[in-house]
Design a protein around this motif. Sequence first.
Motif, PDB file in Angstrom:
ATOM      1  N   THR A  28       0.908 -14.958  91.062  1.00  0.00           N
ATOM      2  CA  THR A  28       0.554 -16.193  90.358  1.00  0.00           C
ATOM      3  C   THR A  28      -0.704 -15.942  89.538  1.00  0.00           C
ATOM      4  OG1 THR A  28      -0.728 -16.955  92.247  1.00  0.00           O
ATOM      5  CG2 THR A  28       1.582 -17.640  92.144  1.00  0.00           C
ATOM      6  N   GLY A  29      -0.844 -16.688  88.455  1.00  0.00           N
ATOM      7  CA  GLY A  29      -1.982 -16.468  87.575  1.00  0.00           C
ATOM      8  C   GLY A  29      -1.700 -15.369  86.578  1.00  0.00           C
ATOM      9  N   GLU A  30      -2.647 -15.211  85.633  1.00  0.00           N
ATOM     10  CA  GLU A  30      -2.455 -14.266  84.531  1.00  0.00           C
ATOM     11  C   GLU A  30      -3.430 -13.095  84.554  1.00  0.00           C
ATOM     12  OE1 GLU A  30       0.782 -16.105  83.077  1.00  0.00           O
ATOM     13  OE2 GLU A  30      -0.183 -14.495  81.924  1.00  0.00           O
ATOM     14  N   ASP A  31      -4.533 -13.237  85.270  1.00  0.00           N
ATOM     15  CA  ASP A  31      -5.625 -12.276  85.166  1.00  0.00           C
ATOM     16  C   ASP A  31      -5.484 -11.165  86.204  1.00  0.00           C
ATOM     17  OD1 ASP A  31      -9.283 -12.479  85.223  1.00  0.00           O
ATOM     18  OD2 ASP A  31      -7.889 -11.060  84.285  1.00  0.00           O
ATOM     19  N   TYR A  32      -4.680 -10.175  85.866  1.00  0.00           N
ATOM     20  CA  TYR A  32      -4.512  -9.027  86.751  1.00  0.00           C
ATOM     21  C   TYR A  32      -4.059  -7.833  85.917  1.00  0.00           C
ATOM     22  CZ  TYR A  32       0.481 -10.154  86.476  1.00  0.00           C
ATOM     23  OH  TYR A  32       1.746 -10.421  86.025  1.00  0.00           O
ATOM     24  N   ALA A  33      -4.160  -6.693  86.513  1.00  0.00           N
ATOM     25  CA  ALA A  33      -3.688  -5.465  85.879  1.00  0.00           C
ATOM     26  C   ALA A  33      -2.627  -4.825  86.763  1.00  0.00           C
ATOM     27  CB  ALA A  33      -4.832  -4.485  85.666  1.00  0.00           C
ATOM     28  N   ILE A  34      -1.708  -4.157  86.141  1.00  0.00           N
ATOM     29  CA  ILE A  34      -0.742  -3.332  86.849  1.00  0.00           C
ATOM     30  C   ILE A  34      -1.062  -1.882  86.519  1.00  0.00           C
ATOM     31  CG2 ILE A  34       1.672  -2.696  87.157  1.00  0.00           C
ATOM     32  CD1 ILE A  34       1.012  -5.459  88.238  1.00  0.00           C
ATOM     33  N   GLY A  35      -1.193  -1.078  87.528  1.00  0.00           N
ATOM     34  CA  GLY A  35      -1.537   0.321  87.326  1.00  0.00           C
ATOM     35  C   GLY A  35      -0.457   1.258  87.835  1.00  0.00           C
ATOM     36  N   TRP A  36      -0.369   2.392  87.181  1.00  0.00           N
ATOM     37  CA  TRP A  36       0.509   3.486  87.627  1.00  0.00           C
ATOM     38  C   TRP A  36      -0.372   4.591  88.201  1.00  0.00           C
ATOM     39  CZ3 TRP A  36       5.605   3.547  88.282  1.00  0.00           C
ATOM     40  CH2 TRP A  36       6.399   2.624  87.575  1.00  0.00           C
ATOM     41  N   PHE A  37       0.047   5.084  89.344  1.00  0.00           N
ATOM     42  CA  PHE A  37      -0.648   6.159  90.025  1.00  0.00           C
ATOM     43  C   PHE A  37       0.362   7.241  90.384  1.00  0.00           C
ATOM     44  CE2 PHE A  37      -4.711   4.095  90.847  1.00  0.00           C
ATOM     45  CZ  PHE A  37      -4.389   2.787  90.558  1.00  0.00           C
ATOM     46  N   ARG A  38      -0.153   8.419  90.682  1.00  0.00           N
ATOM     47  CA  ARG A  38       0.732   9.457  91.167  1.00  0.00           C
ATOM     48  C   ARG A  38       0.026  10.299  92.210  1.00  0.00           C
ATOM     49  NH1 ARG A  38       1.165  13.186  85.670  1.00  0.00           N
ATOM     50  NH2 ARG A  38      -0.955  14.064  85.719  1.00  0.00           N
ATOM     51  N   ARG A  39       0.816  10.854  93.121  1.00  0.00           N
ATOM     52  CA  ARG A  39       0.282  11.747  94.141  1.00  0.00           C
ATOM     53  C   ARG A  39       1.061  13.035  94.075  1.00  0.00           C
ATOM     54  NH1 ARG A  39      -2.452  10.796  98.977  1.00  0.00           N
ATOM     55  NH2 ARG A  39      -1.904   8.588  98.977  1.00  0.00           N
ATOM     56  N   PRO A  40       0.456  14.078  93.479  1.00  0.00           N
ATOM     57  CA  PRO A  40       1.137  15.381  93.437  1.00  0.00           C
ATOM     58  C   PRO A  40       1.212  15.970  94.838  1.00  0.00           C
ATOM     59  CG  PRO A  40      -0.639  15.252  91.820  1.00  0.00           C
ATOM     60  CD  PRO A  40      -0.807  14.087  92.740  1.00  0.00           C
ATOM     61  N   PRO A  41       2.082  16.926  95.068  1.00  0.00           N
ATOM     62  CA  PRO A  41       2.188  17.545  96.398  1.00  0.00           C
ATOM     63  C   PRO A  41       0.855  18.130  96.832  1.00  0.00           C
ATOM     64  CG  PRO A  41       3.993  18.232  94.969  1.00  0.00           C
ATOM     65  CD  PRO A  41       3.049  17.464  94.118  1.00  0.00           C
ATOM     66  N   GLY A  42       0.390  17.771  98.000  1.00  0.00           N
ATOM     67  CA  GLY A  42      -0.840  18.312  98.543  1.00  0.00           C
ATOM     68  C   GLY A  42      -2.112  17.852  97.865  1.00  0.00           C
ATOM     69  N   ASP A  43      -2.028  16.827  97.037  1.00  0.00           N
ATOM     70  CA  ASP A  43      -3.199  16.385  96.291  1.00  0.00           C
ATOM     71  C   ASP A  43      -3.434  14.897  96.515  1.00  0.00           C
ATOM     72  OD1 ASP A  43      -4.299  17.573  93.014  1.00  0.00           O
ATOM     73  OD2 ASP A  43      -5.380  16.520  94.604  1.00  0.00           O
ATOM     74  N   GLU A  44      -4.542  14.402  95.988  1.00  0.00           N
ATOM     75  CA  GLU A  44      -4.878  12.994  96.175  1.00  0.00           C
ATOM     76  C   GLU A  44      -4.204  12.141  95.102  1.00  0.00           C
ATOM     77  OE1 GLU A  44      -9.254  13.617  98.227  1.00  0.00           O
ATOM     78  OE2 GLU A  44      -9.068  12.495  96.367  1.00  0.00           O
ATOM     79  N   ARG A  45      -4.169  10.852  95.388  1.00  0.00           N
ATOM     80  CA  ARG A  45      -3.598   9.909  94.439  1.00  0.00           C
ATOM     81  C   ARG A  45      -4.482   9.801  93.206  1.00  0.00           C
ATOM     82  NH1 ARG A  45      -1.916   4.643  97.411  1.00  0.00           N
ATOM     83  NH2 ARG A  45      -4.063   4.925  98.098  1.00  0.00           N
ATOM     84  N   GLU A  46      -3.848   9.778  92.040  1.00  0.00           N
ATOM     85  CA  GLU A  46      -4.565   9.768  90.760  1.00  0.00           C
ATOM     86  C   GLU A  46      -4.112   8.560  89.941  1.00  0.00           C
ATOM     87  OE1 GLU A  46      -3.168  12.845  88.196  1.00  0.00           O
ATOM     88  OE2 GLU A  46      -4.605  12.429  86.597  1.00  0.00           O
TER      89      GLU A  46
END
Length: 123
Positions: A28-46
């Motif tokens: 609900t509401g309009e003020d938000y962001a949608i983000g894309w992230f990725r987690r490569p094998p053996g690495d942290e989320r980016e």
Amino acid sequence: DVQLQASGGGLVQTGESLELSCAVSGITGEDYAIGWFRRPPGDEREGISSIMNIDSTTYYSGSVKGRFTISRDKAENTVYLQMNNLKSDDTAVYYCARATMGLTNTPSDYDNWGRGTQVTVSS
């Protein structure tokens, strides 16, 4: 309940393209962001890209800028990530999530993480 679900992953060759989708519901509401992230094998989320719902302002990390494009379809409640010229380094599980703190690429600023979708780029 807020729910986000990423889909569209698959196995592609180097240089090919894929489009990921993030189905969004329950916000609900309009003020938000949608983000894309990725987690490569053996690495942290980016954090790789995000888009503000209210004005479509976008962010791209240096690793994807010029190759990936984020967009949204308000009518469909879907955020897309068009990925072109894919490289083996793009192999990862990709996730989408919501932030209520503005345009940010910091994972801790996001909640409502959906189940990820696997992208594998074969050279």
